[in-house]
Write an enzyme that holds these catalytic residues in place. Structure first.
Site, PDB file in Angstrom:
ATOM      1  N   LYS A 185       0.846  -1.200   0.000  1.00 25.34           N
ATOM      2  CA  LYS A 185       0.000   0.000   0.000  1.00 25.34           C
ATOM      3  C   LYS A 185       0.886   1.256   0.000  1.00 25.34           C
ATOM      4  CE  LYS A 185      -3.449  -2.594  -0.297  1.00 25.34           C
ATOM      5  NZ  LYS A 185      -4.510  -3.105   0.542  1.00 25.34           N
TER       6      LYS A 185
HETATM    7  C1  LIG Z   1      -5.585  -4.099   0.873  1.00 25.48           C
HETATM    8  C2  LIG Z   1      -7.058  -3.911   0.813  1.00 25.48           C
HETATM    9  C3  LIG Z   1      -7.915  -4.295   1.854  1.00 25.48           C
HETATM   10  C4  LIG Z   1      -7.468  -5.081   3.059  1.00 25.48           C
HETATM   11  O1  LIG Z   1      -6.391  -4.601   3.731  1.00 25.48           O
HETATM   12  P1  LIG Z   1      -5.379  -5.619   4.487  1.00 25.48           P
HETATM   13  O2  LIG Z   1      -4.517  -4.700   5.271  1.00 25.48           O
HETATM   14  O3  LIG Z   1      -4.638  -6.357   3.439  1.00 25.48           O
HETATM   15  O4  LIG Z   1      -6.197  -6.516   5.342  1.00 25.48           O
HETATM   16  C5  LIG Z   1      -9.260  -3.993   1.739  1.00 25.48           C
HETATM   17  N1  LIG Z   1      -9.750  -3.355   0.675  1.00 25.48           N
HETATM   18  C6  LIG Z   1      -8.971  -3.001  -0.371  1.00 25.48           C
HETATM   19  C7  LIG Z   1      -9.594  -2.289  -1.535  1.00 25.48           C
HETATM   20  C8  LIG Z   1      -7.601  -3.279  -0.337  1.00 25.48           C
HETATM   21  O5  LIG Z   1      -6.843  -2.934  -1.385  1.00 25.48           O
END
Ligand SMILES: *Cc1c(COP(=O)(O)O)cnc(C)c1O
Length: 370
Positions: A185
């Site tokens: 991210k």
């Molecule tokens: C990464 C992501 C999540 C979940 O986040 P995690 O930290 O991996 O549990 C939820 N929604 C979207 C759109 C994502 O890209």
């Protein structure tokens, strides 16, 4: 010409992050403690001034606990896009409620307001739009519909740290918002999530639910989870928070270079930004001919050393795990996007030479099929 492979995503971890982890490890206190509390304050000040941020062990936990904290119950329906990571619909299902999958608008890949309106039933409790790829959802239109029907908005801001809509930061729009801190991210804590909350009550509920349902030690009020962040992860996140603005500016500049190079190329649709929106380019996503995509992706990798990704190839309403919520449902814009999207590297580690290679590689790969 260099032939070093350009990965689709690349987390950036520096000496400061390593030193911060070392400091926590040496302290001997590694579970949720002062680093987490500091990270929550700093994250809140940075992205959602005026709102409380609560740290959890993943974005998915944040979404799940956020929904429970906001009062979503098993008979409720929550409207979600199908064109997203499965965690969006999963969190609704984990809260015991029903995810109602609706279509996207084709320009920004976010929830289609008219499709949302058409999906509202007496059981609808809220809408969980996704700021997909780092572009905010159509805030004004979705908000107007929510208001008209008395529905809550829960933001999936997993990919959108620092994005905004007419000067309003994502994370300040819904009853709560979830930010992911997963390594790929826009910033990371290793694993982790932040829930930004519109009310003290929701913030308190998330805090209680993440820690076995208790605020006071061993006086458990409700059945809860262990969704705590560790001080090790928080220490990494605090350092990343000091770097994320600069990284976002580089992502935007990289996106501008890619668009300048790819715009007008036959067989490629470059991303666009809505008026008033700030896009933070978690992904730089183009459309290509569905029948050509696999070939283009392979050519990028094997002939040009350029990584790419498809986010997401299978719409959530067609996943084995979630399809029982939507038997026979057809979402044309979602299915078309799932077959055409291709995300190119846009991360802050790219050099000017990398960007040029990416543009040339896409041009060559797309033209080779024409
Ligand atoms: C990464 C992501 C999540 C979940 O986040 P995690 O930290 O991996 O549990 C939820 N929604 C979207 C759109 C994502 O890209």
């Amino acid at each position: 010409m260099t032939t070093e492979f350009i990965p689709a995503a690349k987390p950036i971890i520096g000496d400061e992050e390593r030193a911060a982890v070392d400091r926590v490890l040496r302290s001997g206190m590694i579970a949720q403690g002062p680093e987490v509390a500091a990270f929550e304050r700093e994250f809140g000040d940075h992205f959602v001034a005026g709102r409380t941020a609560v740290a959890v062990n993943s974005g998915t936990s944040g979404q799940h606990l956020g929904l429970l904290a906001a009062g979503v119950k098993p008979d409720d329906e929550v409207i979600v896009p199908s064109f997203t990571f499965a965690a969006t619909g999963n969190s609704v299902a984990l809260a015991g409620a029903t995810p109602v999958f609706v279509d996207i608008e084709p320009t920004y890949f976010t929830l289609d307001p008219e499709a949302v309106r058409a999906a509202i039933t007496p059981r609808t409790k809220g809408i969980m739009p996704v700021h997909l790829y780092g572009h905010p959802f159509l805030v004004d239109q979705i908000e107007a519909i929510a208001k008209e029907h008395g529905l809550a908005i829960y933001e999936d801001a997993a990919q959108a740290h620092g994005a905004s809509w007419n000067g309003r930061n994502v994370g300040t729009i819904g009853d709560f918002a979830m930010f992911s801190l997963y390594p790929t991210k826009n910033m990371t804590s290793g694993e982790g999530g932040m829930v930004t909350c519109a009310t003290d009550e929701i913030a308190r509920n998330v805090r209680v639910l993440r820690n076995q349902g208790m605020e006071k030690q061993y006086e458990n009020e409700v059945i809860g989870f262990n969704a705590r962040m560790t001080d090790i992860h928080a220490a990494i996140g605090r350092v990343q928070l000091t770097k994320v603005n600069a990284w976002t500016e580089i992502r935007k500049a990289n996106a501008a270079v890619l668009t300048a190079g790819l715009e007008g190329l036959d067989g490629v649709v470059v991303p666009t930004v809505a008026p008033g929106a700030v896009h933070v380019y978690h992904q730089y996503t183009i459309r290509v001919d569905a029948a050509e995509r696999a070939r283009i992706q392979t050519a990028l990798k094997e002939e040009h050393g350029v990584g790419s990704g498809v986010y997401y190839p299978i719409p959530n309403h067609r996943l084995p795990s979630l399809q029982h919520f939507a038997p026979g449902l057809e979402l044309p814009a979602t299915e078309k996007a799932a077959s055409e999207v291709l995300s190119l590297p846009v991360h802050p580690s790219l050099t000017a030479g990398d960007l040029e290679r990416i543009v040339n590689a896409v041009a060559a790969a797309v033209t080779a099929g024409a």
